[in-house]
Design a protein around this motif. Structure first.
Motif, PDB file in Angstrom:
ATOM      1  N   GLN A   9      30.009  48.906  30.167  1.00  0.00           N
ATOM      2  CA  GLN A   9      29.045  49.710  28.777  1.00  0.00           C
ATOM      3  C   GLN A   9      27.562  48.394  28.133  1.00  0.00           C
ATOM      4  O   GLN A   9      27.344  47.613  29.093  1.00  0.00           O
ATOM      5  N   HIS A  15      27.399  38.900  29.433  1.00  0.00           N
ATOM      6  CA  HIS A  15      27.620  37.722  29.056  1.00  0.00           C
ATOM      7  C   HIS A  15      28.219  37.213  30.214  1.00  0.00           C
ATOM      8  O   HIS A  15      28.864  37.469  31.194  1.00  0.00           O
ATOM      9  N   GLY A  17      31.778  36.442  30.692  1.00  0.00           N
ATOM     10  CA  GLY A  17      33.032  36.934  30.688  1.00  0.00           C
ATOM     11  C   GLY A  17      32.713  37.999  31.588  1.00  0.00           C
ATOM     12  O   GLY A  17      33.667  37.640  32.503  1.00  0.00           O
ATOM     13  N   ASN A  18      31.294  39.372  31.293  1.00  0.00           N
ATOM     14  CA  ASN A  18      31.460  40.291  32.237  1.00  0.00           C
ATOM     15  C   ASN A  18      31.135  39.896  33.903  1.00  0.00           C
ATOM     16  O   ASN A  18      31.564  40.538  34.412  1.00  0.00           O
ATOM     17  N   HIS A  44      31.120  55.383  26.839  1.00  0.00           N
ATOM     18  CA  HIS A  44      31.633  54.289  25.843  1.00  0.00           C
ATOM     19  C   HIS A  44      31.528  53.737  25.212  1.00  0.00           C
ATOM     20  O   HIS A  44      32.032  53.476  24.196  1.00  0.00           O
ATOM     21  N   TYR A 126      39.420  57.092  24.872  1.00  0.00           N
ATOM     22  CA  TYR A 126      38.464  56.455  24.868  1.00  0.00           C
ATOM     23  C   TYR A 126      39.179  56.393  26.571  1.00  0.00           C
ATOM     24  O   TYR A 126      38.753  55.839  27.649  1.00  0.00           O
ATOM     25  N   GLN A 130      38.140  56.585  29.955  1.00  0.00           N
ATOM     26  CA  GLN A 130      37.763  55.175  31.615  1.00  0.00           C
ATOM     27  C   GLN A 130      38.569  56.773  32.782  1.00  0.00           C
ATOM     28  O   GLN A 130      38.178  56.039  33.600  1.00  0.00           O
ATOM     29  N   ASP A 133      36.458  59.001  34.541  1.00  0.00           N
ATOM     30  CA  ASP A 133      35.730  58.494  35.413  1.00  0.00           C
ATOM     31  C   ASP A 133      36.295  57.692  36.860  1.00  0.00           C
ATOM     32  O   ASP A 133      35.225  57.930  37.986  1.00  0.00           O
ATOM     33  N   VAL A 144      37.759  44.507  38.107  1.00  0.00           N
ATOM     34  CA  VAL A 144      37.942  44.491  36.564  1.00  0.00           C
ATOM     35  C   VAL A 144      38.453  42.964  35.815  1.00  0.00           C
ATOM     36  O   VAL A 144      39.039  42.598  36.765  1.00  0.00           O
ATOM     37  N   GLY A 145      37.592  42.771  35.162  1.00  0.00           N
ATOM     38  CA  GLY A 145      38.649  41.778  34.085  1.00  0.00           C
ATOM     39  C   GLY A 145      39.627  41.938  33.791  1.00  0.00           C
ATOM     40  O   GLY A 145      40.739  43.240  33.572  1.00  0.00           O
ATOM     41  N   ASP A 147      40.930  41.932  30.923  1.00  0.00           N
ATOM     42  CA  ASP A 147      41.624  42.943  29.671  1.00  0.00           C
ATOM     43  C   ASP A 147      41.237  44.456  30.208  1.00  0.00           C
ATOM     44  O   ASP A 147      42.130  45.267  28.918  1.00  0.00           O
ATOM     45  N   GLN A 148      40.907  44.897  31.356  1.00  0.00           N
ATOM     46  CA  GLN A 148      41.048  45.582  31.515  1.00  0.00           C
ATOM     47  C   GLN A 148      42.504  46.995  32.580  1.00  0.00           C
ATOM     48  O   GLN A 148      42.289  48.110  32.396  1.00  0.00           O
ATOM     49  N   ILE A 185      37.955  35.191  30.234  1.00  0.00           N
ATOM     50  CA  ILE A 185      37.498  34.280  30.182  1.00  0.00           C
ATOM     51  C   ILE A 185      37.120  33.803  28.688  1.00  0.00           C
ATOM     52  O   ILE A 185      37.766  35.124  27.820  1.00  0.00           O
ATOM     53  N   MET A 195      36.497  35.886  25.323  1.00  0.00           N
ATOM     54  CA  MET A 195      35.059  35.918  25.271  1.00  0.00           C
ATOM     55  C   MET A 195      34.722  36.807  25.402  1.00  0.00           C
ATOM     56  O   MET A 195      34.692  37.991  25.437  1.00  0.00           O
TER      57      MET A 195
HETATM   58  P1  TYM Z   1      32.886  46.142  29.495  1.00  0.00           P
HETATM   59  O1  TYM Z   1      32.028  46.616  29.634  1.00  0.00           O
HETATM   60  O2  TYM Z   1      33.935  45.980  27.597  1.00  0.00           O
HETATM   61  O3  TYM Z   1      32.760  45.577  30.283  1.00  0.00           O
HETATM   62  C1  TYM Z   1      32.538  45.154  31.497  1.00  0.00           C
HETATM   63  C2  TYM Z   1      33.587  44.389  32.593  1.00  0.00           C
HETATM   64  O4  TYM Z   1      33.559  43.105  32.264  1.00  0.00           O
HETATM   65  C3  TYM Z   1      34.963  42.243  31.887  1.00  0.00           C
HETATM   66  N1  TYM Z   1      35.075  41.782  31.210  1.00  0.00           N
HETATM   67  C4  TYM Z   1      35.681  39.995  31.095  1.00  0.00           C
HETATM   68  N2  TYM Z   1      36.085  39.528  32.131  1.00  0.00           N
HETATM   69  C5  TYM Z   1      36.820  38.190  32.306  1.00  0.00           C
HETATM   70  N3  TYM Z   1      36.662  37.483  30.865  1.00  0.00           N
HETATM   71  C6  TYM Z   1      36.217  38.496  29.368  1.00  0.00           C
HETATM   72  N4  TYM Z   1      35.858  38.036  28.580  1.00  0.00           N
HETATM   73  C7  TYM Z   1      35.626  40.013  29.707  1.00  0.00           C
HETATM   74  N5  TYM Z   1      34.662  40.406  28.892  1.00  0.00           N
HETATM   75  C8  TYM Z   1      34.996  41.804  29.542  1.00  0.00           C
HETATM   76  C9  TYM Z   1      35.252  43.700  31.695  1.00  0.00           C
HETATM   77  O5  TYM Z   1      37.123  43.804  32.365  1.00  0.00           O
HETATM   78  C10 TYM Z   1      34.631  44.674  32.645  1.00  0.00           C
HETATM   79  O6  TYM Z   1      36.155  44.559  33.966  1.00  0.00           O
HETATM   80  N6  TYM Z   1      36.043  50.131  29.187  1.00  0.00           N
HETATM   81  C11 TYM Z   1      35.300  49.847  30.143  1.00  0.00           C
HETATM   82  C12 TYM Z   1      34.326  49.916  31.493  1.00  0.00           C
HETATM   83  C13 TYM Z   1      35.019  51.070  31.918  1.00  0.00           C
HETATM   84  C14 TYM Z   1      35.625  50.996  32.912  1.00  0.00           C
HETATM   85  C15 TYM Z   1      35.805  52.335  33.205  1.00  0.00           C
HETATM   86  C16 TYM Z   1      36.082  50.189  33.672  1.00  0.00           C
HETATM   87  C17 TYM Z   1      34.452  52.639  31.466  1.00  0.00           C
HETATM   88  N7  TYM Z   1      34.839  53.623  32.347  1.00  0.00           N
HETATM   89  C18 TYM Z   1      36.075  53.358  34.380  1.00  0.00           C
HETATM   90  C19 TYM Z   1      35.981  50.512  35.472  1.00  0.00           C
HETATM   91  C20 TYM Z   1      36.170  51.477  35.341  1.00  0.00           C
HETATM   92  C21 TYM Z   1      34.465  48.493  29.138  1.00  0.00           C
HETATM   93  O7  TYM Z   1      34.126  48.518  28.308  1.00  0.00           O
HETATM   94  O8  TYM Z   1      34.750  46.904  29.834  1.00  0.00           O
END
Ligand code: TYM
Length: 331
Positions: A9, A15, A17-18, A44, A126, A130, A133, A144-145, A147-148, A185, A195
């Motif tokens: 996004q 951050h 975490g991302n 999104h 939502y 995804q 996509d 991905v992290g 959380d996904q 994270i 985070m």
């Molecule tokens: P988004 O934008 O919140 O986060 C982007 C990526 O960062 C990872 N992430 C983390 N990983 C570890 N610890 C954390 N605290 C942390 N916070 C965020 C997320 O896992 C992600 O990989 N819905 C998704 C975006 C999306 C997407 C997709 C991802 C839209 N379409 C298709 C993969 C495939 C999102 O909001 O990520």
């Protein structure tokens, strides 16, 4: 064939975490010569409220940030989600193949909807967007992290459902989560929460563009416990373990290896070591960001070029989908 897809996004600021959960992996896959497609998911980003004056600026900022982190437009396709209308079109098709019950189970929906009086429909669908996509690019792997992961699981289920109903079309996308620390994270102020940009206490979130001073302060004030030794015990010592997780993901060393390397240090001294490491990692990224953000025309050109390449893949797939579901029978 193998194809990697992922999205992020367009928040104003990436951050840590991302970065550690996803972007670092994106650049590794890219540099290994994989076929990679990355999207800045502005659709999104409007799920809850947003400021139209900031959205596009944030898309450009995220573009500059990703390039500064090492995404190379010669090797990766990088594009803005809303510029490819098939994401929305395909989202509808997929929405027709799943149930309310399936979506209501997803943890992110449950968590967020609990905090809202009026839940927008977009929050509910939502994860379907995804999935659209991911499947539109016939992705096989999705870095991905943690959380996904459940969202990727939904994309798998929707691929199976589509294949069974309309004929074999999509490979099953698998999530790629950093193995060194399958933990997400956590916030430095509240290690029971992830985070995130929207966290209540901004001191718990390390931003890629924070000054060295700010980073140092946040790490020094990270919540730990009364034991001074550094150990990796996420269940019982979440605060310290979160620092070790960050350290591990930054260096590629395992948490246990790190704990034995810093055996001599107490938490106070360890925080200084970790802060230096983070600052050293982020300084060149920040310098490159400052350079790129002054070149909006270049950033737009990168997105335009990415859009053309993404469009080639997406329109082939959409053509196939339209035939499979019977929107058309032209040949
Ligand atoms: P988004 O934008 O919140 O986060 C982007 C990526 O960062 C990872 N992430 C983390 N990983 C570890 N610890 C954390 N605290 C942390 N916070 C965020 C997320 O896992 C992600 O990989 N819905 C998704 C975006 C999306 C997407 C997709 C991802 C839209 N379409 C298709 C993969 C495939 C999102 O909001 O990520």
């Amino acid at each position: 064939p193998k194809r990697i897809f992922s999205g992020i996004q367009p928040t104003g600021n990436l951050h840590l975490g991302n970065y550690l959960g996803a972007i670092q992996k994106w650049t590794q896959l890219q540099d290994n010569g994989e076929n990679v497609v990355f999207s800045i998911v502005d659709m999104h980003a409007i799920t809850l409220t947003h400021d139209p004056k900031e959205l596009y600026d944030n898309v450009l900022k995220m573009t500059a940030t990703l390039l500064a982190c090492g995404i190379d437009p010669k090797k990766s396709i990088l594009f803005q989600q809303s510029t490819i209308p098939m994401h929305t079109q395909f989202c509808w098709v997929l929405a027709c193949t799943t149930t309310m019950a399936r979506l209501a189970h997803l943890p992110q929906y449950k968590e967020k909807s609990e905090t809202l009086k009026n839940v927008p429909v977009s929050l509910y669908i939502y994860p379907i967007l995804q999935a659209a996509d991911i499947l539109l690019y016939k992705a096989t792997h999705v870095p991905v992290g943690q959380d996904q992961v459940q969202h990727i699981q939904l994309a798998q289920d929707l691929a199976v459902k589509f294949n069974n109903t309309f004929g074999d079309t999509f490979p099953l996308p698998r999530s790629l989560v950093n193995e060194n620390a399958s933990q997400r994270i956590k916030s430095l102020r509240d290690p029971s929460k992830k985070m995130s940009k929207s966290s209540n206490d901004p001191k718990g979130t390390l931003n890629i563009l924070d000054t060295p001073d700010a980073l140092m302060k946040k790490i020094k004030t990270a919540v730990t416990d009364c034991t001074s030794k550094i150990t990796y015990e996420p269940e019982t010592r979440p605060g310290v373990s979160n620092l070790v997780t960050i350290h591990s993901m930054l260096t590629g060393k395992s948490p246990n290896q790190i704990c034995s390397e810093v055996e001599e240090l107490d938490t106070g001294k360890y925080k200084l070591v970790l802060a230096d490491l983070i600052i050293e990692k982020l300084t060149p990224i920040q310098e490159e960001f400052s350079r790129l953000i002054k070149e909006p025309a270049y950033l737009q050109e990168v997105l335009q070029d990415g859009r053309e390449k993404a469009m080639d893949i997406a329109s082939d797939c959409w053509y196939e989908i339209q035939h499979k579901i019977g929107y058309t029978n032209d040949v």
